[in-house]
Design a protein around this motif. Structure first.
Motif, PDB file in Angstrom:
ATOM      1  N   TYR A   1       0.833  -1.199   0.000  1.00 16.51           N
ATOM      2  CA  TYR A   1       0.000   0.000   0.000  1.00 16.51           C
ATOM      3  C   TYR A   1       0.866   1.247   0.000  1.00 16.51           C
ATOM      4  CZ  TYR A   1      -3.448  -3.445   1.520  1.00 16.51           C
ATOM      5  OH  TYR A   1      -4.257  -4.544   1.607  1.00 16.51           O
ATOM      6  N   LYS A   2       0.335   2.316  -0.579  1.00 13.64           N
ATOM      7  CA  LYS A   2       0.982   3.617  -0.525  1.00 13.64           C
ATOM      8  C   LYS A   2       0.199   4.504   0.446  1.00 13.64           C
ATOM      9  CE  LYS A   2       2.641   3.367  -5.296  1.00 13.64           C
ATOM     10  NZ  LYS A   2       2.621   3.990  -6.653  1.00 13.64           N
ATOM     11  N   PHE A   3       0.911   5.381   1.141  1.00 15.08           N
ATOM     12  CA  PHE A   3       0.273   6.195   2.167  1.00 15.08           C
ATOM     13  C   PHE A   3       0.545   7.679   1.931  1.00 15.08           C
ATOM     14  CE2 PHE A   3       0.859   2.011   4.002  1.00 15.08           C
ATOM     15  CZ  PHE A   3      -0.357   1.784   4.630  1.00 15.08           C
ATOM     16  N   LYS A   4      -0.362   8.486   2.424  1.00 18.73           N
ATOM     17  CA  LYS A   4      -0.203   9.944   2.377  1.00 18.73           C
ATOM     18  C   LYS A   4      -0.894  10.540   3.597  1.00 18.73           C
ATOM     19  CE  LYS A   4      -4.310  10.767  -0.492  1.00 18.73           C
ATOM     20  NZ  LYS A   4      -4.818  11.398  -1.731  1.00 18.73           N
ATOM     21  N   ASP A   5      -0.640  11.814   3.841  1.00 19.13           N
ATOM     22  CA  ASP A   5      -1.252  12.531   4.962  1.00 19.13           C
ATOM     23  C   ASP A   5      -0.990  11.846   6.306  1.00 19.13           C
ATOM     24  OD1 ASP A   5      -2.336  14.343   3.107  1.00 19.13           O
ATOM     25  OD2 ASP A   5      -4.110  13.095   2.821  1.00 19.13           O
ATOM     26  N   VAL A   6       0.217  11.314   6.462  1.00 12.45           N
ATOM     27  CA  VAL A   6       0.618  10.670   7.716  1.00 12.45           C
ATOM     28  C   VAL A   6       1.539  11.623   8.472  1.00 12.45           C
ATOM     29  CG1 VAL A   6       1.822   8.732   8.767  1.00 12.45           C
ATOM     30  CG2 VAL A   6       0.402   8.357   6.742  1.00 12.45           C
ATOM     31  N   ASP A   7       1.213  11.877   9.741  1.00 11.85           N
ATOM     32  CA  ASP A   7       2.009  12.820  10.532  1.00 11.85           C
ATOM     33  C   ASP A   7       3.291  12.195  11.078  1.00 11.85           C
ATOM     34  OD1 ASP A   7       0.185  15.351  10.879  1.00 11.85           O
ATOM     35  OD2 ASP A   7      -1.133  13.623  11.119  1.00 11.85           O
ATOM     36  N   HIS A   8       3.195  10.934  11.505  1.00 13.81           N
ATOM     37  CA  HIS A   8       4.348  10.264  12.115  1.00 13.81           C
ATOM     38  C   HIS A   8       4.402   8.827  11.605  1.00 13.81           C
ATOM     39  CE1 HIS A   8       4.800  13.636  14.920  1.00 13.81           C
ATOM     40  NE2 HIS A   8       3.481  13.611  15.008  1.00 13.81           N
ATOM     41  N   ILE A   9       5.606   8.371  11.297  1.00 10.54           N
ATOM     42  CA  ILE A   9       5.809   7.029  10.751  1.00 10.54           C
ATOM     43  C   ILE A   9       6.721   6.237  11.685  1.00 10.54           C
ATOM     44  CG2 ILE A   9       6.818   5.710   8.844  1.00 10.54           C
ATOM     45  CD1 ILE A   9       6.114   8.070   6.989  1.00 10.54           C
ATOM     46  N   LEU A  10       6.267   5.043  12.075  1.00 10.14           N
ATOM     47  CA  LEU A  10       7.127   4.062  12.747  1.00 10.14           C
ATOM     48  C   LEU A  10       7.219   2.877  11.800  1.00 10.14           C
ATOM     49  CD1 LEU A  10       5.351   5.490  15.219  1.00 10.14           C
ATOM     50  CD2 LEU A  10       6.590   3.807  16.570  1.00 10.14           C
ATOM     51  N   ILE A  11       8.409   2.621  11.277  1.00  8.40           N
ATOM     52  CA  ILE A  11       8.525   1.614  10.232  1.00  8.40           C
ATOM     53  C   ILE A  11       9.844   0.854  10.350  1.00  8.40           C
ATOM     54  CG2 ILE A  11       9.555   3.185   8.525  1.00  8.40           C
ATOM     55  CD1 ILE A  11       7.642   1.757   6.440  1.00  8.40           C
ATOM     56  N   GLU A  12       9.768  -0.418  10.018  1.00  9.19           N
ATOM     57  CA  GLU A  12      10.945  -1.272  10.137  1.00  9.19           C
ATOM     58  C   GLU A  12      12.040  -0.900   9.136  1.00  9.19           C
ATOM     59  OE1 GLU A  12      11.473  -5.874  10.909  1.00  9.19           O
ATOM     60  OE2 GLU A  12      10.744  -5.533   8.895  1.00  9.19           O
ATOM     61  N   CYS A  13      13.272  -0.938   9.645  1.00 11.27           N
ATOM     62  CA  CYS A  13      14.465  -0.819   8.788  1.00 11.27           C
ATOM     63  C   CYS A  13      15.490  -1.763   9.403  1.00 11.27           C
ATOM     64  CB  CYS A  13      14.957   0.621   8.755  1.00 11.27           C
ATOM     65  SG  CYS A  13      16.279   0.907   7.562  1.00 11.27           S
ATOM     66  N   ASN A  14      15.408  -3.043   9.039  1.00 11.13           N
ATOM     67  CA  ASN A  14      16.075  -4.105   9.790  1.00 11.13           C
ATOM     68  C   ASN A  14      17.548  -4.272   9.431  1.00 11.13           C
ATOM     69  OD1 ASN A  14      16.600  -7.357  10.031  1.00 11.13           O
ATOM     70  ND2 ASN A  14      15.292  -6.573  11.686  1.00 11.13           N
ATOM     71  N   TYR A  15      17.887  -4.139   8.163  1.00  7.49           N
ATOM     72  CA  TYR A  15      19.246  -4.444   7.713  1.00  7.49           C
ATOM     73  C   TYR A  15      19.492  -3.757   6.381  1.00  7.49           C
ATOM     74  CZ  TYR A  15      16.997  -7.545   4.342  1.00  7.49           C
ATOM     75  OH  TYR A  15      16.222  -8.027   3.323  1.00  7.49           O
ATOM     76  N   SER A  16      20.718  -3.792   5.932  1.00  5.94           N
ATOM     77  CA  SER A  16      21.066  -3.326   4.593  1.00  5.94           C
ATOM     78  C   SER A  16      21.442  -4.529   3.738  1.00  5.94           C
ATOM     79  CB  SER A  16      22.240  -2.348   4.652  1.00  5.94           C
ATOM     80  OG  SER A  16      22.681  -2.014   3.344  1.00  5.94           O
ATOM     81  N   GLU A  17      20.994  -4.524   2.509  1.00  8.34           N
ATOM     82  CA  GLU A  17      21.215  -5.686   1.644  1.00  8.34           C
ATOM     83  C   GLU A  17      22.689  -5.973   1.417  1.00  8.34           C
ATOM     84  OE1 GLU A  17      18.821  -5.126  -1.847  1.00  8.34           O
ATOM     85  OE2 GLU A  17      16.976  -4.953  -0.657  1.00  8.34           O
ATOM     86  N   ASP A  18      23.531  -4.960   1.452  1.00  5.41           N
ATOM     87  CA  ASP A  18      24.956  -5.223   1.224  1.00  5.41           C
ATOM     88  C   ASP A  18      25.618  -5.905   2.416  1.00  5.41           C
ATOM     89  OD1 ASP A  18      25.165  -3.065   2.960  1.00  5.41           O
ATOM     90  OD2 ASP A  18      25.734  -1.646   1.391  1.00  5.41           O
TER      91      ASP A  18
END
Length: 239
Positions: free
Chosen positions: A148-165
Motif C-alpha cells: 500500500y501507498k500512504f499519504k497525509d501521515v504525521d508520524h511514521i514508525l517503520i521497520e528498517c532491519n538491515y542493509s542488503e549489502d
C-alpha cells in the motif's frame, strides 16, 4: 509530553506507547509485563488498549497479562488461537482494512508481508492510527515490503532491519530469515512512492542487532526525505 515512547524495538522484544492527550495506546507487548507497566509509570490509567501485529513472541510475549489488565486488545485471529483465548470479550479481531475504534483512536489494520522461520506465511498486520489530538501515525514492522501507498501521515514508525549489502557474508538460511524483514533499500524505494508532505517524524524500528547500522540508516533516510528521523532504542521519546 512525548507522543511516542519506545520500550523495546528488536528481536529481543518490541513495545511502544502512543500518547494522545490523556489517552494511551500500546503497540506490541513483546517484552515482560513488568517492563510495560514501568513504561506506563506503573499505572494503566488512560490506557485504552493494545495493538499487536503478529504471533511471534517478540511481539506478543505478554499477551495474556495484557488481556487480563487492559480494556481492549486488537489482534490477528492467530494470536487468540495461539494462546487459546478465543472466548475473551476484551479482544477485537483485526482484519485487513476493517476500521476499529478504540477510545478516541481510529485504527485501520492493513496486511504486511512476513514469514515464519520455516518459510511459511505469517499473518502480520500494520496499523494506520488516527486521533484528533495527534493526527495520523503509521506503524509497520516485520514486513519485507508494503503493497500500500500512504499519504497525509504525521508520524511514521517503520521497520528498517538491515542493509542488503550486509547479507553477502551470511549463510543462505540466515539470508532467508532477514528477507522476511524490511531492508534499508526497500524502505527507501517505498518512501519515494509516498506523499510525505505532512510527515513530521520518521522512527526506524526493529533494527537487526548485528546487521543494522543505526547512524547510516538515520542519515540516509533523513537525506532522502528531509524529515527528522529517529532510531528506536529503549527509552527513546519522540514529541
Amino acid at each position: 509530553m512525548p507522543l511516542i515512547k519506545v520500550l523495546g524495538s528488536s528481536s529481543s522484544g518490541n513495545c511502544y506507547i502512543i500518547q494522545a492527550g490523556e489517552e494511551k495506546l500500546v503497540l506490541e507487548c513483546g517484552i515482560d509485563y513488568k517492563s510495560i507497566l514501568k513504561g506506563l509509570n506503573y499505572s494503566i490509567k488512560g490506557v485504552v488498549g493494545c495493538l499487536i501485529s503478529h504471533q511471534h513472541m517478540d511481539h506478543c510475549k505478554s499477551f495474556k497479562k495484557i488481556l487480563e489488565s487492559f480494556p481492549k486488545v486488537v489482534v490477528p485471529l492467530e494470536i487468540l488461537e495461539k494462546f487459546q483465548c478465543m472466548s475473551s470479550g476484551k479482544s477485537i479481531i483485526a482484519e485487513n482494512q476493517k476500521l476499529i475504534n478504540i477510545g478516541r483512536f481510529s485504527v485501520m489494520p492493513f496486511d504486511c508481508q512476513h514469514t515464519n522461520a520455516d518459510g511459511s506465511e505469517c499473518k502480520n498486520l500494520g496499523y494506520l492510527i488516527q486521533h484528533p489530538i495527534m493526527g495520523r501515525i503509521l506503524f509497520a514492522t516485520d514486513t519485507y515490503y508494503l503493497k500500500y501507498k500512504f499519504k497525509d501521515v504525521d508520524h511514521i514508525l517503520i521497520e528498517c532491519n538491515y542493509s542488503e549489502d550486509n547479507l553477502q557474508a551470511l549463510e543462505p538460511h540466515e539470508q532467508r530469515l532477514f528477507k522476511s524483514h524490511m531492508s534499508l533499500e526497500t524502505l527507501k524505494e517505498t518512501l519515494k512512492t509516498w506523499d510525505l508532505s505532512s510527515t513530521k517524524t520518521i522512527t526506524l524500528i526493529h533494527l537487526s542487532k548485528n546487521n543494522g547500522e543505526p547512524e547510516r540508516f538515520k542519515r540516509e533516510i533523513e537525506s532522502l526525505t528531509g524529515i527528522p528521523t529517529y532510531i528506536a532504542v529503549e527509552e527513546l521519546e519522540v514529541s
